[in-house]
Design a protein around this motif. Sequence first.
Motif, PDB file in Angstrom:
ATOM      1  N   THR A 161       0.836  -1.213   0.000  1.00 41.48           N
ATOM      2  CA  THR A 161       0.000   0.000   0.000  1.00 41.48           C
ATOM      3  C   THR A 161       0.863   1.251   0.000  1.00 41.48           C
ATOM      4  O   THR A 161       0.566   2.226  -0.709  1.00 41.48           O
ATOM      5  CB  THR A 161      -0.930   0.005   1.232  1.00 41.48           C
ATOM      6  N   LEU A 162       1.944   1.223   0.776  1.00 39.31           N
ATOM      7  CA  LEU A 162       2.837   2.379   0.842  1.00 39.31           C
ATOM      8  C   LEU A 162       3.510   2.623  -0.510  1.00 39.31           C
ATOM      9  O   LEU A 162       3.629   3.776  -0.945  1.00 39.31           O
ATOM     10  CB  LEU A 162       3.891   2.165   1.920  1.00 39.31           C
ATOM     11  N   LYS A 163       3.908   1.577  -1.165  1.00 42.29           N
ATOM     12  CA  LYS A 163       4.549   1.726  -2.482  1.00 42.29           C
ATOM     13  C   LYS A 163       3.595   2.355  -3.485  1.00 42.29           C
ATOM     14  O   LYS A 163       3.968   3.252  -4.242  1.00 42.29           O
ATOM     15  CB  LYS A 163       5.033   0.374  -2.983  1.00 42.29           C
ATOM     16  N   VAL A 164       2.343   1.887  -3.479  1.00 40.09           N
ATOM     17  CA  VAL A 164       1.338   2.430  -4.396  1.00 40.09           C
ATOM     18  C   VAL A 164       1.052   3.888  -4.056  1.00 40.09           C
ATOM     19  O   VAL A 164       0.919   4.740  -4.948  1.00 40.09           O
ATOM     20  CB  VAL A 164       0.044   1.593  -4.338  1.00 40.09           C
ATOM     21  N   THR A 165       0.949   4.186  -2.755  1.00 41.82           N
ATOM     22  CA  THR A 165       0.668   5.555  -2.320  1.00 41.82           C
ATOM     23  C   THR A 165       1.803   6.491  -2.728  1.00 41.82           C
ATOM     24  O   THR A 165       1.572   7.602  -3.223  1.00 41.82           O
ATOM     25  CB  THR A 165       0.474   5.601  -0.795  1.00 41.82           C
ATOM     26  N   ARG A 166       3.020   6.051  -2.533  1.00 42.11           N
ATOM     27  CA  ARG A 166       4.175   6.866  -2.923  1.00 42.11           C
ATOM     28  C   ARG A 166       4.183   7.124  -4.427  1.00 42.11           C
ATOM     29  O   ARG A 166       4.494   8.248  -4.875  1.00 42.11           O
ATOM     30  CB  ARG A 166       5.463   6.165  -2.511  1.00 42.11           C
ATOM     31  N   LEU A 167       3.850   6.106  -5.183  1.00 41.81           N
ATOM     32  CA  LEU A 167       3.807   6.268  -6.635  1.00 41.81           C
ATOM     33  C   LEU A 167       2.756   7.306  -7.014  1.00 41.81           C
ATOM     34  O   LEU A 167       3.009   8.183  -7.866  1.00 41.81           O
ATOM     35  CB  LEU A 167       3.497   4.934  -7.307  1.00 41.81           C
ATOM     36  N   GLY A 168       1.585   7.223  -6.379  1.00 47.88           N
ATOM     37  CA  GLY A 168       0.525   8.180  -6.666  1.00 47.88           C
ATOM     38  C   GLY A 168       0.943   9.607  -6.344  1.00 47.88           C
ATOM     39  O   GLY A 168       0.708  10.525  -7.140  1.00 47.88           O
ATOM     40  N   PHE A 169       1.578   9.795  -5.191  1.00 47.86           N
ATOM     41  CA  PHE A 169       2.015  11.142  -4.816  1.00 47.86           C
ATOM     42  C   PHE A 169       3.141  11.630  -5.718  1.00 47.86           C
ATOM     43  O   PHE A 169       3.238  12.827  -6.008  1.00 47.86           O
ATOM     44  CB  PHE A 169       2.447  11.180  -3.350  1.00 47.86           C
ATOM     45  N   SER A 170       3.978  10.731  -6.167  1.00 46.63           N
ATOM     46  CA  SER A 170       5.051  11.122  -7.088  1.00 46.63           C
ATOM     47  C   SER A 170       4.471  11.696  -8.376  1.00 46.63           C
ATOM     48  O   SER A 170       4.943  12.718  -8.901  1.00 46.63           O
ATOM     49  CB  SER A 170       5.936   9.909  -7.404  1.00 46.63           C
ATOM     50  N   LEU A 171       3.417  11.059  -8.877  1.00 45.84           N
ATOM     51  CA  LEU A 171       2.786  11.523 -10.112  1.00 45.84           C
ATOM     52  C   LEU A 171       2.060  12.851  -9.891  1.00 45.84           C
ATOM     53  O   LEU A 171       2.170  13.768 -10.705  1.00 45.84           O
ATOM     54  CB  LEU A 171       1.808  10.458 -10.629  1.00 45.84           C
ATOM     55  N   VAL A 172       1.299  12.937  -8.777  1.00 49.09           N
ATOM     56  CA  VAL A 172       0.509  14.147  -8.526  1.00 49.09           C
ATOM     57  C   VAL A 172       1.409  15.352  -8.295  1.00 49.09           C
ATOM     58  O   VAL A 172       1.181  16.440  -8.862  1.00 49.09           O
ATOM     59  CB  VAL A 172      -0.434  13.942  -7.321  1.00 49.09           C
ATOM     60  N   GLN A 173       2.460  15.210  -7.459  1.00 52.33           N
ATOM     61  CA  GLN A 173       3.286  16.377  -7.156  1.00 52.33           C
ATOM     62  C   GLN A 173       4.139  16.824  -8.336  1.00 52.33           C
ATOM     63  O   GLN A 173       4.549  17.980  -8.389  1.00 52.33           O
ATOM     64  CB  GLN A 173       4.165  16.108  -5.931  1.00 52.33           C
ATOM     65  N   SER A 174       4.350  15.928  -9.302  1.00 50.64           N
ATOM     66  CA  SER A 174       5.067  16.347 -10.507  1.00 50.64           C
ATOM     67  C   SER A 174       4.207  17.272 -11.356  1.00 50.64           C
ATOM     68  O   SER A 174       4.725  18.082 -12.132  1.00 50.64           O
ATOM     69  CB  SER A 174       5.488  15.129 -11.330  1.00 50.64           C
ATOM     70  N   VAL A 175       2.881  17.157 -11.202  1.00 50.11           N
ATOM     71  CA  VAL A 175       1.946  18.008 -11.939  1.00 50.11           C
ATOM     72  C   VAL A 175       1.552  19.231 -11.115  1.00 50.11           C
ATOM     73  O   VAL A 175       1.543  20.354 -11.614  1.00 50.11           O
ATOM     74  CB  VAL A 175       0.679  17.205 -12.329  1.00 50.11           C
ATOM     75  N   SER A 176       1.211  18.983  -9.825  1.00 51.62           N
ATOM     76  CA  SER A 176       0.755  20.084  -8.964  1.00 51.62           C
ATOM     77  C   SER A 176       1.150  19.814  -7.514  1.00 51.62           C
ATOM     78  O   SER A 176       0.496  19.017  -6.824  1.00 51.62           O
ATOM     79  CB  SER A 176      -0.768  20.246  -9.056  1.00 51.62           C
ATOM     80  N   PRO A 177       2.188  20.472  -7.021  1.00 50.08           N
ATOM     81  CA  PRO A 177       2.558  20.325  -5.613  1.00 50.08           C
ATOM     82  C   PRO A 177       1.424  20.713  -4.671  1.00 50.08           C
ATOM     83  O   PRO A 177       1.276  20.120  -3.600  1.00 50.08           O
ATOM     84  CB  PRO A 177       3.744  21.268  -5.465  1.00 50.08           C
ATOM     85  N   ARG A 178       0.609  21.697  -5.073  1.00 47.71           N
ATOM     86  CA  ARG A 178      -0.499  22.124  -4.219  1.00 47.71           C
ATOM     87  C   ARG A 178      -1.515  21.008  -4.033  1.00 47.71           C
ATOM     88  O   ARG A 178      -1.957  20.730  -2.912  1.00 47.71           O
ATOM     89  CB  ARG A 178      -1.186  23.355  -4.815  1.00 47.71           C
ATOM     90  N   LEU A 179      -1.892  20.343  -5.132  1.00 47.52           N
ATOM     91  CA  LEU A 179      -2.839  19.232  -5.036  1.00 47.52           C
ATOM     92  C   LEU A 179      -2.256  18.073  -4.231  1.00 47.52           C
ATOM     93  O   LEU A 179      -2.965  17.413  -3.472  1.00 47.52           O
ATOM     94  CB  LEU A 179      -3.234  18.762  -6.432  1.00 47.52           C
ATOM     95  N   ALA A 180      -0.966  17.848  -4.409  1.00 45.38           N
ATOM     96  CA  ALA A 180      -0.313  16.790  -3.637  1.00 45.38           C
ATOM     97  C   ALA A 180      -0.341  17.120  -2.148  1.00 45.38           C
ATOM     98  O   ALA A 180      -0.570  16.235  -1.307  1.00 45.38           O
ATOM     99  CB  ALA A 180       1.120  16.604  -4.114  1.00 45.38           C
ATOM    100  N   GLY A 181      -0.115  18.395  -1.819  1.00 46.50           N
ATOM    101  CA  GLY A 181      -0.157  18.812  -0.421  1.00 46.50           C
ATOM    102  C   GLY A 181      -1.542  18.640   0.182  1.00 46.50           C
ATOM    103  O   GLY A 181      -1.690  18.196   1.319  1.00 46.50           O
ATOM    104  N   GLU A 182      -2.579  18.988  -0.589  1.00 51.48           N
ATOM    105  CA  GLU A 182      -3.947  18.845  -0.101  1.00 51.48           C
ATOM    106  C   GLU A 182      -4.310  17.380   0.090  1.00 51.48           C
ATOM    107  O   GLU A 182      -4.957  17.012   1.082  1.00 51.48           O
ATOM    108  CB  GLU A 182      -4.913  19.520  -1.074  1.00 51.48           C
ATOM    109  N   ALA A 183      -3.894  16.548  -0.847  1.00 52.22           N
ATOM    110  CA  ALA A 183      -4.160  15.116  -0.716  1.00 52.22           C
ATOM    111  C   ALA A 183      -3.411  14.535   0.484  1.00 52.22           C
ATOM    112  O   ALA A 183      -3.939  13.694   1.220  1.00 52.22           O
ATOM    113  CB  ALA A 183      -3.753  14.388  -1.999  1.00 52.22           C
ATOM    114  N   ALA A 184      -2.193  14.991   0.698  1.00 55.76           N
ATOM    115  CA  ALA A 184      -1.413  14.518   1.837  1.00 55.76           C
ATOM    116  C   ALA A 184      -2.070  14.933   3.149  1.00 55.76           C
ATOM    117  O   ALA A 184      -2.079  14.152   4.116  1.00 55.76           O
ATOM    118  CB  ALA A 184       0.014  15.074   1.753  1.00 55.76           C
ATOM    119  N   PHE A 185      -2.620  16.139   3.203  1.00 54.55           N
ATOM    120  CA  PHE A 185      -3.281  16.592   4.427  1.00 54.55           C
ATOM    121  C   PHE A 185      -4.506  15.735   4.731  1.00 54.55           C
ATOM    122  O   PHE A 185      -4.727  15.341   5.885  1.00 54.55           O
ATOM    123  CB  PHE A 185      -3.691  18.058   4.311  1.00 54.55           C
TER     124      PHE A 185
END
Length: 316
Positions: free
Chosen positions: A5-29
């Motif tokens: 699960t952690l590997k998949v989650t990290r992959l998802g955040f890697s993709l999102v933050q490459s496009v929008s750090p703001r969206l990645a931050g909101e998803a992380a929160f």
Amino acid sequence: MANFTLKVTRLGFSLVQSVSPRLAGEAAFRLFCRTPPARPKGEKARAAHAAGIARLAGAERFLLPVEGKRAHVYRLNGGALGRRKRYLVTHGWGSGMAYMADLVTMLADTGAEVIALDFPGHGRAGGRFLHMGLAVKAIAAAEARFGRFDAVIGHSFGGAALMVSASAMLSDVKPVSAERMVLIGSPSEMQWLFTDFGRMLRLKPAAQAALEDIVERVTGRRLEAFDAGKTAAGIGKPVLVIHAEDDKEVSADHARRYAASGGHVRLSWANGFGHRRIMSAEPVLSEIAAFLAEEDIKKDAEIIPIFELPARRASV
């Protein structure tokens, strides 16, 4: 998180933050605020939870609205005639009052009215979402519903929330107004949690900054402001800090920071009890009871005798 699960989650955040750090931050929160399921995992946890529920079976139960969510309260010794002490108890992240039943019933056995609070997303409150701002508002809702507390007792995250409340860090929330505080295995600041969380998700600096910016948007205060180790200096009321040096979840350095904030803070080591067993350890319960009784002992010592010898007349 499980490894896969952690590997998949990290992959998802890697993709999102490459496009929008703001969206990645909101998803992380949102992920940071997602609480564990209330259902206990493992035979030992299930047994402890069932025993706690049984011990609290006779308590009154209430639901408190908190900003579109709800908190849950067990009340023991409520509704009695005459003034009695009133104590508030709060729990740690992923916990609930069922796991703190030994402490709650010990306090009730002193004759005090005990308000045992399940934060939103925990215990019988329902939901899967909580952050510090909501916790502090739940504490304020409990005081508004049941009245002023003589003392507040919190474990882990619950202790930190009590200190944030007592320090009036959230300007739009009425601070809790207890005369005494007990913090058990409680963190003194929050930055390390966000740093470790971002490191776990492998957030890049821009996404990490976006995550931490949301704290200010939600609470009105920057993340670094949530430093109870510093704000505790202004509390002025007696505080008992109980911590185990073998606590593997909250470093003992947090207890030392609290103790360094002033002479009104008393540090007591409960070594050998870790982070969770400390809540029900008999020496810890006895020390809490003695600390809460100190105010009564002091008042008794200050009572002025009713009968006094008459003043000696001056000789003529």
